[in-house]
Design a protein around this motif. Structure first.
Motif, PDB file in Angstrom:
ATOM      1  N   PRO A 117     -41.705 -14.749 -96.737  1.00 26.92           N
ATOM      2  CA  PRO A 117     -41.903 -13.533 -95.937  1.00 26.92           C
ATOM      3  C   PRO A 117     -40.545 -13.070 -95.397  1.00 26.92           C
ATOM      4  O   PRO A 117     -39.565 -13.815 -95.506  1.00 26.92           O
ATOM      5  N   THR A 118     -40.480 -11.872 -94.820  1.00 31.80           N
ATOM      6  CA  THR A 118     -39.272 -11.505 -94.069  1.00 31.80           C
ATOM      7  C   THR A 118     -39.676 -11.329 -92.604  1.00 31.80           C
ATOM      8  O   THR A 118     -40.839 -11.044 -92.293  1.00 31.80           O
ATOM      9  N   PHE A 119     -38.701 -11.546 -91.735  1.00 30.51           N
ATOM     10  CA  PHE A 119     -38.951 -11.449 -90.294  1.00 30.51           C
ATOM     11  C   PHE A 119     -37.924 -10.541 -89.625  1.00 30.51           C
ATOM     12  O   PHE A 119     -36.756 -10.570 -89.988  1.00 30.51           O
ATOM     13  N   GLU A 120     -38.388  -9.769 -88.644  1.00 28.51           N
ATOM     14  CA  GLU A 120     -37.461  -8.995 -87.801  1.00 28.51           C
ATOM     15  C   GLU A 120     -37.687  -9.460 -86.371  1.00 28.51           C
ATOM     16  O   GLU A 120     -38.814  -9.376 -85.865  1.00 28.51           O
ATOM     17  N   VAL A 121     -36.627  -9.924 -85.739  1.00 33.34           N
ATOM     18  CA  VAL A 121     -36.737 -10.314 -84.328  1.00 33.34           C
ATOM     19  C   VAL A 121     -36.379  -9.093 -83.493  1.00 33.34           C
ATOM     20  O   VAL A 121     -35.304  -8.523 -83.658  1.00 33.34           O
ATOM     21  N   THR A 122     -37.292  -8.651 -82.616  1.00 34.49           N
ATOM     22  CA  THR A 122     -37.023  -7.443 -81.822  1.00 34.49           C
ATOM     23  C   THR A 122     -36.748  -7.769 -80.362  1.00 34.49           C
ATOM     24  O   THR A 122     -36.160  -6.958 -79.657  1.00 34.49           O
ATOM     25  N   THR A 123     -37.167  -8.929 -79.894  1.00 35.20           N
ATOM     26  CA  THR A 123     -36.911  -9.341 -78.507  1.00 35.20           C
ATOM     27  C   THR A 123     -36.670 -10.837 -78.489  1.00 35.20           C
ATOM     28  O   THR A 123     -37.425 -11.594 -79.115  1.00 35.20           O
ATOM     29  N   HIS A 124     -35.600 -11.253 -77.800  1.00 34.55           N
ATOM     30  CA  HIS A 124     -35.316 -12.690 -77.686  1.00 34.55           C
ATOM     31  C   HIS A 124     -34.695 -12.929 -76.313  1.00 34.55           C
ATOM     32  O   HIS A 124     -33.495 -12.784 -76.134  1.00 34.55           O
ATOM     33  N   GLU A 126     -35.123 -15.308 -72.389  1.00 35.39           N
ATOM     34  CA  GLU A 126     -35.424 -16.669 -71.914  1.00 35.39           C
ATOM     35  C   GLU A 126     -36.904 -17.001 -72.096  1.00 35.39           C
ATOM     36  O   GLU A 126     -37.257 -18.080 -72.562  1.00 35.39           O
ATOM     37  N   ASP A 127     -37.785 -16.038 -71.754  1.00 39.89           N
ATOM     38  CA  ASP A 127     -39.211 -16.375 -71.776  1.00 39.89           C
ATOM     39  C   ASP A 127     -40.055 -15.569 -72.755  1.00 39.89           C
ATOM     40  O   ASP A 127     -41.258 -15.818 -72.870  1.00 39.89           O
ATOM     41  N   THR A 128     -39.464 -14.613 -73.450  1.00 39.56           N
ATOM     42  CA  THR A 128     -40.262 -13.801 -74.392  1.00 39.56           C
ATOM     43  C   THR A 128     -39.555 -13.674 -75.742  1.00 39.56           C
ATOM     44  O   THR A 128     -38.345 -13.441 -75.790  1.00 39.56           O
ATOM     45  N   PHE A 129     -40.350 -13.829 -76.789  1.00 39.28           N
ATOM     46  CA  PHE A 129     -39.799 -13.717 -78.148  1.00 39.28           C
ATOM     47  C   PHE A 129     -40.760 -12.868 -78.961  1.00 39.28           C
ATOM     48  O   PHE A 129     -41.960 -13.143 -79.002  1.00 39.28           O
ATOM     49  N   ILE A 130     -40.240 -11.806 -79.588  1.00 33.54           N
ATOM     50  CA  ILE A 130     -41.106 -10.948 -80.411  1.00 33.54           C
ATOM     51  C   ILE A 130     -40.520 -10.870 -81.822  1.00 33.54           C
ATOM     52  O   ILE A 130     -39.333 -10.582 -81.997  1.00 33.54           O
ATOM     53  N   MET A 131     -41.370 -11.142 -82.801  1.00 37.24           N
ATOM     54  CA  MET A 131     -40.918 -11.205 -84.186  1.00 37.24           C
ATOM     55  C   MET A 131     -41.977 -10.557 -85.080  1.00 37.24           C
ATOM     56  O   MET A 131     -43.166 -10.803 -84.894  1.00 37.24           O
ATOM     57  N   ILE A 132     -41.526  -9.738 -86.029  1.00 36.18           N
ATOM     58  CA  ILE A 132     -42.472  -9.079 -86.949  1.00 36.18           C
ATOM     59  C   ILE A 132     -42.465  -9.795 -88.293  1.00 36.18           C
ATOM     60  O   ILE A 132     -41.404 -10.006 -88.890  1.00 36.18           O
ATOM     61  N   TYR A 133     -43.650 -10.191 -88.716  1.00 37.90           N
ATOM     62  CA  TYR A 133     -43.860 -10.860 -90.016  1.00 37.90           C
ATOM     63  C   TYR A 133     -44.180  -9.806 -91.064  1.00 37.90           C
ATOM     64  O   TYR A 133     -45.009  -8.931 -90.815  1.00 37.90           O
ATOM     65  N   ASN A 134     -43.527  -9.885 -92.208  1.00 37.35           N
ATOM     66  CA  ASN A 134     -43.783  -8.968 -93.335  1.00 37.35           C
ATOM     67  C   ASN A 134     -44.004  -9.782 -94.592  1.00 37.35           C
ATOM     68  O   ASN A 134     -43.120 -10.558 -94.969  1.00 37.35           O
ATOM     69  N   SER A 135     -45.134  -9.591 -95.256  1.00 35.79           N
ATOM     70  CA  SER A 135     -45.327 -10.302 -96.517  1.00 35.79           C
ATOM     71  C   SER A 135     -46.472  -9.684 -97.294  1.00 35.79           C
ATOM     72  O   SER A 135     -47.450  -9.215 -96.715  1.00 35.79           O
ATOM     73  N   SER A 136     -46.349  -9.741 -98.615  1.00 32.60           N
ATOM     74  CA  SER A 136     -47.456  -9.273 -99.451  1.00 32.60           C
ATOM     75  C   SER A 136     -48.471 -10.393 -99.662  1.00 32.60           C
ATOM     76  O   SER A 136     -49.472 -10.207-100.333  1.00 32.60           O
ATOM     77  N   ARG A 137     -48.194 -11.571 -99.094  1.00 37.27           N
ATOM     78  CA  ARG A 137     -49.119 -12.700 -99.296  1.00 37.27           C
ATOM     79  C   ARG A 137     -50.156 -12.841 -98.173  1.00 37.27           C
ATOM     80  O   ARG A 137     -51.037 -13.684 -98.244  1.00 37.27           O
TER      81      ARG A 137
END
Ligand code: HEM
Length: 180
Positions: A117-124, A126-137
């Motif tokens: 898959p590919t991932f985009e991290v949009t927020t990182h 101390e206490d919050t992490f946001i990551m977008i998962y992209n995959s055709s699977r």
């Protein structure tokens, strides 16, 4: 999908259920490969879907729950099999942030035909992490399980929520992880 994913799934079922239970699920799933996987081989991702579907029926556990349990287990196995990937990160968020540019790149060197898959991290923070998962699977549940396994590995308590951004040929899911 690389055979290592299949062999780890089958090992987990053998250990938590039994070899006979696994064989029945393989028979129920009517897999083209007959369930004979090698860790370096490559197999259609739909075989994993069929096997998990058969397991789900036999165990009366919903497919997404089984995918998450498997993802969590798989992360623990990755930590055993690939300790070298764990040397640079000391916490779950920095480990997750390193998958796209470091870990999965190393995986591609080991298995050039891996479908990742590919991932985009949009927020990182101390206490919050946001990551977008992209995959055709469409393996968002396995992804969530891997994240749960990652948090457990680093001994961190956090809640994971998800928002589906796209669910078509490609699955795009925004995962938000907030420390408890
Ligand atoms: C040491 C850690 C890791 C290793 C060695 C690793 C390695 C791999 C390998 C070998 C595959 C199979 C590729 C194929 O079948 O062709 C895979 C797939 C995948 N990995 Fe990783 N991975 C790691 C950590 C993670 C983590 C923490 C996540 C979650 C954020 C993740 C998300 C995924 C997903 C969701 C897939 C399934 C393929 C897809 O959805 O397109 N991985 N990874």
């Amino acid at each position: 999908m690389k055979g290592i994913v299949f062999t780890e799934l089958m090992d987990l079922v053998e250990e938590t259920q039994s070899p006979a239970f696994l064989q029945e699920a393989i028979d129920d799933a009517d897999l083209p490969s007959g369930g004979a996987y090698t860790s370096v081989g490559t197999y259609p991702v739909c075989e994993m879907g069929a096997l998990v579907q058969a397991l789900s029926q036999k165990m009366t556990v919903p497919v997404p729950d089984l995918m998450k349990i498997f993802g969590k287990h798989l992360f623990g196995r990755f930590a055993q099999i690939y300790p070298q990937f764990f040397e640079e990160s000391s916490d779950a968020f920095s480990f997750l942030a390193s998958i796209e540019d470091h870990i999965h790149k190393e995986v591609l060197k080991l298995y050039p035909d891996a479908e990742l898959p590919t991932f985009e991290v949009t927020t990182h923070t101390e206490d919050t992490f946001i990551m977008i998962y992209n995959s055709s699977r469409h393996l968002g549940d396995v992804c969530e399980g891997l994240m749960i396994g990652c948090l457990a590995y680093f001994g961190e308590d956090a809640s994971i929520s998800r928002k589906v951004l796209e669910d078509d040929a490609v699955s795009r899911i925004e995962f938000t992880i907030v420390k408890d």
